[in-house]
Motif scaffolding. Structure first.
Motif, PDB file in Angstrom:
ATOM      1  N   LEU A 168      10.838   1.537  45.298  1.00 23.11           N
ATOM      2  CA  LEU A 168       9.780   2.407  44.770  1.00 23.11           C
ATOM      3  C   LEU A 168       9.995   2.694  43.286  1.00 23.11           C
ATOM      4  N   PRO A 169       9.199   2.067  42.396  1.00 21.58           N
ATOM      5  CA  PRO A 169       9.388   2.272  40.954  1.00 21.58           C
ATOM      6  C   PRO A 169       9.223   3.721  40.532  1.00 21.58           C
ATOM      7  N   GLN A 170       8.347   4.458  41.221  1.00 22.57           N
ATOM      8  CA  GLN A 170       8.120   5.859  40.857  1.00 22.57           C
ATOM      9  C   GLN A 170       9.273   6.762  41.277  1.00 22.57           C
ATOM     10  N   SER A 171      10.198   6.237  42.077  1.00 21.25           N
ATOM     11  CA  SER A 171      11.376   6.995  42.527  1.00 21.25           C
ATOM     12  C   SER A 171      12.658   6.303  42.088  1.00 21.25           C
ATOM     13  N   ASN A 172      12.644   5.774  40.862  1.00 22.05           N
ATOM     14  CA  ASN A 172      13.807   5.090  40.298  1.00 22.05           C
ATOM     15  C   ASN A 172      14.265   3.944  41.190  1.00 22.05           C
ATOM     16  N   TRP A 173      13.311   3.228  41.773  1.00 25.93           N
ATOM     17  CA  TRP A 173      13.563   2.028  42.569  1.00 25.93           C
ATOM     18  C   TRP A 173      14.393   2.295  43.814  1.00 25.93           C
ATOM     19  N   GLU A 174      14.289   3.502  44.356  1.00 28.75           N
ATOM     20  CA  GLU A 174      14.986   3.787  45.610  1.00 28.75           C
ATOM     21  C   GLU A 174      14.338   3.025  46.762  1.00 28.75           C
ATOM     22  N   VAL A 175      15.065   2.918  47.875  1.00 32.83           N
ATOM     23  CA  VAL A 175      14.574   2.214  49.057  1.00 32.83           C
ATOM     24  C   VAL A 175      13.500   3.041  49.755  1.00 32.83           C
ATOM     25  N   ASP A 176      12.423   2.375  50.141  1.00 35.00           N
ATOM     26  CA  ASP A 176      11.380   3.019  50.951  1.00 35.00           C
ATOM     27  C   ASP A 176      11.896   3.092  52.389  1.00 35.00           C
ATOM     28  N   LEU A 177      12.528   4.199  52.725  1.00 36.39           N
ATOM     29  CA  LEU A 177      13.182   4.333  54.024  1.00 36.39           C
ATOM     30  C   LEU A 177      12.182   4.299  55.174  1.00 36.39           C
TER      31      LEU A 177
END
Length: 374
Positions: A168-177
């Motif tokens: 998720l680019p809007q969440s600093n590229w975190e994993v979409d759990l």
């Protein structure tokens, strides 16, 4: 800001879906870069910012003491024979100690947990082959999109279905759990996590890594943690080894010397298995890795630019952007389509500052010439 990457926005990307990949996504990174190189401007020296090789420039090469240590080993005559299938004991022990730094007590690794490979690429190959070995049916492995193309290629070789979860680019590229939970099923073999991330450059927080481990634990699958860029962080970022969460779910760590230690040409990597914690569908993973390693040769003794296509004339996508940039400015960048992220490009910035400045000036000049004035 995390690994050797930085994000500069010049455009808007489309969404990440599981739709049919275009032709560029099915190519290899090296094939794509070779194709782009054919279009270079002969009047300008090429600036290669497409391949993540930290040893391209002298300023990033290893010190003389490292080279001397290798020469000493070579001239000693002790390492002229075939190495053990799993790697030399001293090397396995050294890697185990390295991977155990900062890990909670009781979760550290020992020599028997580590297997030496011919670079990180062979580590990926062996890991996926072992996960799918002897399996029948439509098994799958969950992997990030955008991500490292080699995982997808080795899935194809082992008749494993790659299933992609979003970063998720809007969440600093975190994993979409939620996405991970949605695409997982009873035939899921593992979840691949790349941290620090390639190609996005994010470094995941301790809390987010724990969240990933908890999801994997509930799914009763291991996490394949690709840490080839381990410890390469900037500012206040902290690199946390995934093995720190082996009490939640089994962790398979992949790493190597190429990035942090600046010797990609040496082709030395490793697979490390955490001690199993809880149930696993693939309980024979250690045995399968050892069987594979007994029959294959063992090792010898970014920056993102998000391209807003609508602002540019005569440029229709990221591949065309990279092609025309090479043709006019001789600056080599990697189209994001090949990594699963259309209309982005990856720029490796392991180059001296003066070369990076010239490359960025050329890119700016290219964008100015192609600016859509409508």
């Amino acid at each position: 800001m995390a690994t050797a990457t930085k994000t500069t926005e010049v455009a808007v990307s489309n969404g990440l879906g599981n739709e049919e990949e275009d032709e560029s996504s099915r190519s290899s990174i090296r094939a794509m870069l070779a194709k782009l190189t054919l279009n270079k401007n002969p009047k300008k020296q090429v600036i290669p910012l497409g391949l993540g090789d930290p040893a391209t420039y002298p300023c990033f090469r290893v010190g003389q003491n490292v080279a001397e240590a290798v020469v000493k080993s070579l001239t000693s005559g002790k390492y002229n024979t075939y190495a053990p299938s799993f790697g030399i004991a001293d090397a396995r022990r050294a890697v185990a100690e390295y991977l155990s730094e900062g890990v909670p007590k009781g979760l550290g690794l020992v020599e028997e947990d580590v297997y030496m490979t011919v670079g990180g690429s062979q580590a990926i190959e062996i890991c996926l082959a072992a996960l799918g070995r002897g399996k029948r049916g439509p098994y799958n492995i969950l992997m990030p999109k955008p991500g490292f193309l080699l995982y997808q290629n080795f899935c194809a070789l082992n008749n494993i279905e790659p299933r992609f979860y979003h970063l998720l680019p809007q969440s600093n590229w975190e994993v979409d759990l939620d996405g991970v939970r949605h695409i997982a099923d009873d035939n899921t073999l593992a979840i691949v996590v790349i941290n620090p991330n390639n190609p996005c450059g994010a470094v995941y927080s301790r809390y987010h890594l724990q969240q990933i481990a908890e999801v994997a634990g509930k799914l009763k699958v291991p996490v394949v943690s690709d840490e080839i860029y381990g410890h390469i962080v900037f500012g206040g970022s902290e690199f946390v080894p995934m093995v720190s969460f082996a009490s939640i779910t089994p962790i398979i760590t992949i790493g190597g010397l190429s990035k942090r230690f600046l010797v990609p040409g040496w082709r030395l990597g490793w697979i490390a298995l955490s001690k199993p914690q809880g149930s696993l569908k693939q309980t024979r993973i250690k045995e399968d890795i050892e069987k594979l390693m007994n029959v294959i040769p063992g090792p010898s003794s970014f920056i993102q630019v998000k391209v807003q296509i609508s602002l540019l004339s005569n440029v229709n996508d990221d591949v065309e952007f990279a092609t025309e940039l090479m043709k006019e400015e001789s600056v080599l960048v990697l189209p994001g389509s090949i990594l699963g992220l259309k209309d982005w490009v990856r720029i490796h910035f392991g180059a001296p500052p003066e070369i990076l400045e010239e490359a960025l000036d050329r890119i700016e000049s290219f964008c100015e010439r192609h600016k859509n004035c409508r």
